[in-house]
Each structure stands twice: as structure tokens, then as C-alpha cells.
Write an enzyme that holds these catalytic residues in place. Structure first.
Site, PDB file in Angstrom:
ATOM      1  N   THR A   1       0.821  -1.205   0.372  1.00 31.52           N
ATOM      2  CA  THR A   1       0.163   0.175  -0.142  1.00 31.52           C
ATOM      3  C   THR A   1       0.849   1.313  -0.307  1.00 31.52           C
ATOM      4  O   THR A   1       2.030   1.439   0.594  1.00 31.52           O
ATOM      5  CB  THR A   1      -0.818   0.256   1.286  1.00 31.52           C
ATOM      6  OG1 THR A   1      -1.740   1.246   1.642  1.00 31.52           O
ATOM      7  CG2 THR A   1      -0.037  -0.258   2.406  1.00 31.52           C
ATOM      8  N   ILE A   2       0.458   1.976  -0.225  1.00 30.51           N
ATOM      9  CA  ILE A   2       1.311   3.614  -1.042  1.00 30.51           C
ATOM     10  C   ILE A   2       0.777   4.710   0.464  1.00 30.51           C
ATOM     11  O   ILE A   2       1.785   5.464   0.251  1.00 30.51           O
ATOM     12  CB  ILE A   2       0.803   4.095  -1.970  1.00 30.51           C
ATOM     13  CG1 ILE A   2      -1.022   4.836  -1.919  1.00 30.51           C
ATOM     14  CG2 ILE A   2       0.617   3.499  -2.939  1.00 30.51           C
ATOM     15  CD1 ILE A   2      -0.874   6.168  -2.568  1.00 30.51           C
ATOM     16  N   ASP A   3       0.222   3.641   1.808  1.00 34.39           N
ATOM     17  CA  ASP A   3      -0.111   4.204   2.652  1.00 34.39           C
ATOM     18  C   ASP A   3       0.758   4.067   4.037  1.00 34.39           C
ATOM     19  O   ASP A   3       0.362   4.820   4.549  1.00 34.39           O
ATOM     20  CB  ASP A   3      -1.299   4.479   2.861  1.00 34.39           C
ATOM     21  CG  ASP A   3      -2.898   5.170   2.188  1.00 34.39           C
ATOM     22  OD1 ASP A   3      -2.407   6.173   1.141  1.00 34.39           O
ATOM     23  OD2 ASP A   3      -4.273   4.442   1.681  1.00 34.39           O
TER      24      ASP A   3
ATOM     25  N   ARG B   1       2.620  33.149  -3.671  1.00 26.60           N
ATOM     26  CA  ARG B   1       1.502  32.077  -3.328  1.00 26.60           C
ATOM     27  C   ARG B   1       2.152  31.155  -2.435  1.00 26.60           C
ATOM     28  O   ARG B   1       2.931  30.645  -1.475  1.00 26.60           O
ATOM     29  CB  ARG B   1       0.913  31.309  -4.917  1.00 26.60           C
ATOM     30  CG  ARG B   1       0.484  32.132  -6.005  1.00 26.60           C
ATOM     31  CD  ARG B   1       0.360  31.147  -7.096  1.00 26.60           C
ATOM     32  NE  ARG B   1      -0.658  32.651  -8.098  1.00 26.60           N
ATOM     33  CZ  ARG B   1      -0.414  32.012  -9.210  1.00 26.60           C
ATOM     34  NH1 ARG B   1       0.298  31.060  -9.383  1.00 26.60           N
ATOM     35  NH2 ARG B   1      -0.788  32.950 -10.485  1.00 26.60           N
TER      36      ARG B   1
ATOM     37  N   ARG C   1      -3.338  28.469  -3.699  1.00 25.49           N
ATOM     38  CA  ARG C   1      -3.834  27.969  -4.685  1.00 25.49           C
ATOM     39  C   ARG C   1      -4.052  26.071  -4.247  1.00 25.49           C
ATOM     40  O   ARG C   1      -3.290  26.073  -3.607  1.00 25.49           O
ATOM     41  CB  ARG C   1      -3.250  28.274  -6.210  1.00 25.49           C
ATOM     42  CG  ARG C   1      -3.195  28.641  -6.696  1.00 25.49           C
ATOM     43  CD  ARG C   1      -4.283  28.888  -7.677  1.00 25.49           C
ATOM     44  NE  ARG C   1      -4.378  30.033  -8.696  1.00 25.49           N
ATOM     45  CZ  ARG C   1      -3.724  31.347  -8.866  1.00 25.49           C
ATOM     46  NH1 ARG C   1      -4.297  31.600  -8.208  1.00 25.49           N
ATOM     47  NH2 ARG C   1      -3.398  32.183 -10.070  1.00 25.49           N
TER      48      ARG C   1
END
Ligand code: F6P
Length: 337
Positions: free
Chosen positions: A115-117, A152, A256
Site C-alpha cells: 500500500t502507498i499508505d 503564493r 491555490r
């Protein structure tokens, strides 16, 4: 005697699945005395339920080490839905057992942590995480230069619904000023105060890394459903756009929101994950050889080992506020909400 091994991939995909499949197949082929036949089960447990499988040969496992995704396909079949009778006729579990041809013994399962988690309980690391971390960090790096040029605030949403590991690590690696994760509800006024201070001290731009599952202190008092309903009314699923709008409104600074999304799950596994997947896959083949089933492969203190599946099931490994990386973030003055 011929032994048969089935391989399936289930849940969300991640880089390194094919590298693992290859390692399992190769190690099984080279290290078993008996002839091994491998069955590929397609589209996760759904393939096992519906008997979608095919024999695989060494040709199928060739040239897949670097390939992203999974050659077997995958599907999310949440555990709680496993017992549900489908189409009024299919009892999924008994159908799975029937397709497995081993109902009296139960299923001889060896699980591997993917898992990328990086939130699988009982292992220090899951394959897929480092590849996604590289991608997420690269995303922040690219956003960093444009944020700096335009002075920003950029709010970057990273994957992780329940666990904030990816956001925490990518935030630290990418030099984020604030990292907001699901394990620690954020107070936006605190985030804004930090941001304004940074501006006053001369840093004229800012990166805020937000996990997709992050929520505010106010939202923490609500039930998940109520939170989702309130967000849905304003057309939002995650906190990212809400945070960006609020920051711009309160500070007047141009802000943004950027959401790299599934880009983080795609692509070729990084070298670390290729090696990890190969270590895990060859260890899984050894477990199969010694007929140790009902286990999940794990990495503990840099040693490949395994846990009982019954110990791992239903648990998650979340970011605790006293873990090392949180301490590092705090020592770097990163606002954690
Ligand atoms: O693989 C885990 C994960 O990336 C989570 O971080 C995310 O919430 C989820 O998958 C989203 O996946 P999908 O769009 O496939 O449901």
C-alpha cells in the site's frame, strides 16, 4: 507431486505489485523440488469468487519487474461485504472456497504488505510507499518553484484517507511549512498564524501538505457522515479546497489548491520498492515451501519476517504523535495543525 499456487492482488494497486508477483513465481520455480504450477486469479477476491483464473507460465512473469500496477488486475472488495450474498444467489465465501478446491482445510493464505499508505499493522514498511513518496515529493518540488515565483500559498493534497504517513514524509522531504494529517485534526487559525509569521519573517510563499483524509478540530466533533454531508453541500469531498479558500479570504494572499491524486499510485516502482518487493516475494515463496499459511509477510527492524494474519486483520498502523518523523517535523518548525 505437483503443487499449485494461486496469486491474486486485491485492494488499491501500488507500484511493486508486479515485482512481487515476479519474485514469488521465480523463487517458487527455482527453490521447490516439486513442479510448481501457478494460477493467476484475476481482479482480486472477486476473481476467486467468480472463478476468473488462468494458468501462468514463466513467460507471464518476464519483464514485469519495473511495470506499475498489477498484471492480475485488482478490485476493492471490502471485508464487510464479503459475507453479503450477491445477486441473491452467490454466497461469496463458500464460492471462494469451492473455487479454491480446499474447503475442508480453509484457505492457505500468505499475504504480502502492499500500500502507498504504509498503514499495515505489524510491518515497518509496505511496498509501494517509497515509490508514491518519490512521486508526491516530486509533485511538491514542482509546486515549490512555481509557488516561490508567484509568491503564493499552495495547498497540496496527498493520498491517505486514514493514515497520514505519505503526507508526513513527503511534506518533510518537500520542505512543506505545514503538514495536516488525519491523525491530528487541524486548527486553521493556527495554520494561518504560522503562515503569516513566515511571511513577516521574509518567506514570501508557502507549501501546505494536506492528507486527503485530514479534517478540522471542528469537524472532529462530528460523525463522519455529518462531516461528509456538510462538505458535499459545498461540493467538496476533502478539506483541501476549503482550506485554500479560507486562507485566501483571511490573509488576502493568493492561494491555490493542487491535487495530484492517482498519479501517486501509478508508474514504475522505485529501486527501493523493487528490492523490497523482491525480498518479500522470495520470503513468501519460502513460507509456501515450508507450508506456513495464515500469515502476513512483514519487515520488522529491517528483517523480513511474518505475523499471523489473525493478528494483523482489521488493524491499521496510523501516525502516532510521538513517532520519530513527527518529532523531526516539529524540530523543523513545521506546523502540524
Ligand atoms: O491505496 C490507498 C489509497 O491510495 C488511499 O490513500 C486512498 O484513499 C484510496 O487508495 C483511494 O483509492 P481508490 O480511488 O482506488 O478508491
Amino acid at each position: 507431486m505437483i503443487k499449485r499456487v494461486g496469486i491474486l492482488t486485491s485492494g488499491g494497486d501500488c507500484p511493486g505489485l508486479n515485482a512481487t508477483i515476479r519474485a514469488i513465481a521465480q523463487s517458487l520455480r527455482l527453490n521447490f523440488d516439486e513442479k510448481i504450477e501457478i494460477t493467476g486469479i484475476f481482479d482480486g477476491y472477486s476473481g476467486l469468487i467468480h472463478g476468473k483464473c488462468a494458468d501462468m507460465t514463466s513467460y507471464d512473469f518476464s519483464s514485469i519487474l519495473t511495470l506499475g500496477g498489477t498484471i492480475l488486475g485488482t478490485k476493492r472488495t471490502p471485508f464487510k461485504l464479503m459475507r453479503v450474498i450477491q445477486d441473491d444467489k452467490i454466497d461469496k465465501v463458500s464460492q471462494m472456497k469451492q473455487n479454491y478446491f480446499n474447503s475442508s482445510e480453509g484457505l492457505n493464505i500468505i499475504a504480502l504488505p502492499k500500500t502507498i499508505d504504509n498503514d499495515i499493522w505489524g510491518t515497518d514498511i509496505s511496498f509501494g510507499f517509497h515509490s508514491a513518496l518519490n512521486t508526491a515529493t516530486d509533485a511538491i518540488d514542482r509546486i515549490y518553484t512555481t509557488a516561490k515565483s508567484h509568491k503564493r500559498i499552495m495547498v497540496v493534497e496527498l493520498m491517505g484517507n486514514k493514515a497520514g504517513w505519505l503526507t508526513l514524509y513527503a511534506g518533510v522531504a518537500g520542505g512543506a511549512d505545514a503538514i495536516l494529517i488525519p491523525e491530528k485534526p487541524f486548527d486553521l487559525s493556527n495554520v494561518i498564524m504560522n503562515l503569516v509569521n513566515n511571511f513577516k519573517n521574509g518567506k514570501q510563499f508557502s507549501i501546505i501538505a494536506v492528507a486527503e483524509g485530514a479534517y478540522s478540530v471542528k469537524e472532529a466533533k462530528m460523525k463522519k457522515k455529518e462531516r461528509a454531508e456538510i462538505r458535499a453541500k459545498i461540493g467538496e469531498k476533502t478539506a483541501t479546497n476549503i482550506i485554500a479558500k479560507e486562507i485566501e479570504k483571511i490573509t488576502g494572499l493568493e492561494t491555490r489548491a493542487v491535487i495530484p491524486g492517482h498519479i501517486q499510485r501509478g508508474g514504475s516502482p522505485c529501486a527501493y520498492d523493487r528490492i523490497l518487493a523482491t525480498r518479500f516475494g522470495s520470503y513468501a515463496a519460502k513460507l509456501a515451501k515450508s507450508e506456513q499459511f495464515g500469515v502476513a509477510v512483514a519487515m520488522i527492524n529491517n528483517k523480513v519476517t511474518h505475523n499471523k494474519l489473525s493478528e494483523v486483520a482489521g488493524k491499521s498502523r496510523l501516525v502516532s504523535m510521538d513517532c520519530k518523523m513527527i518529532q523531526v517535523a516539529q524540530s523543523m518548525g513545521i506546523c502540524l495543525g
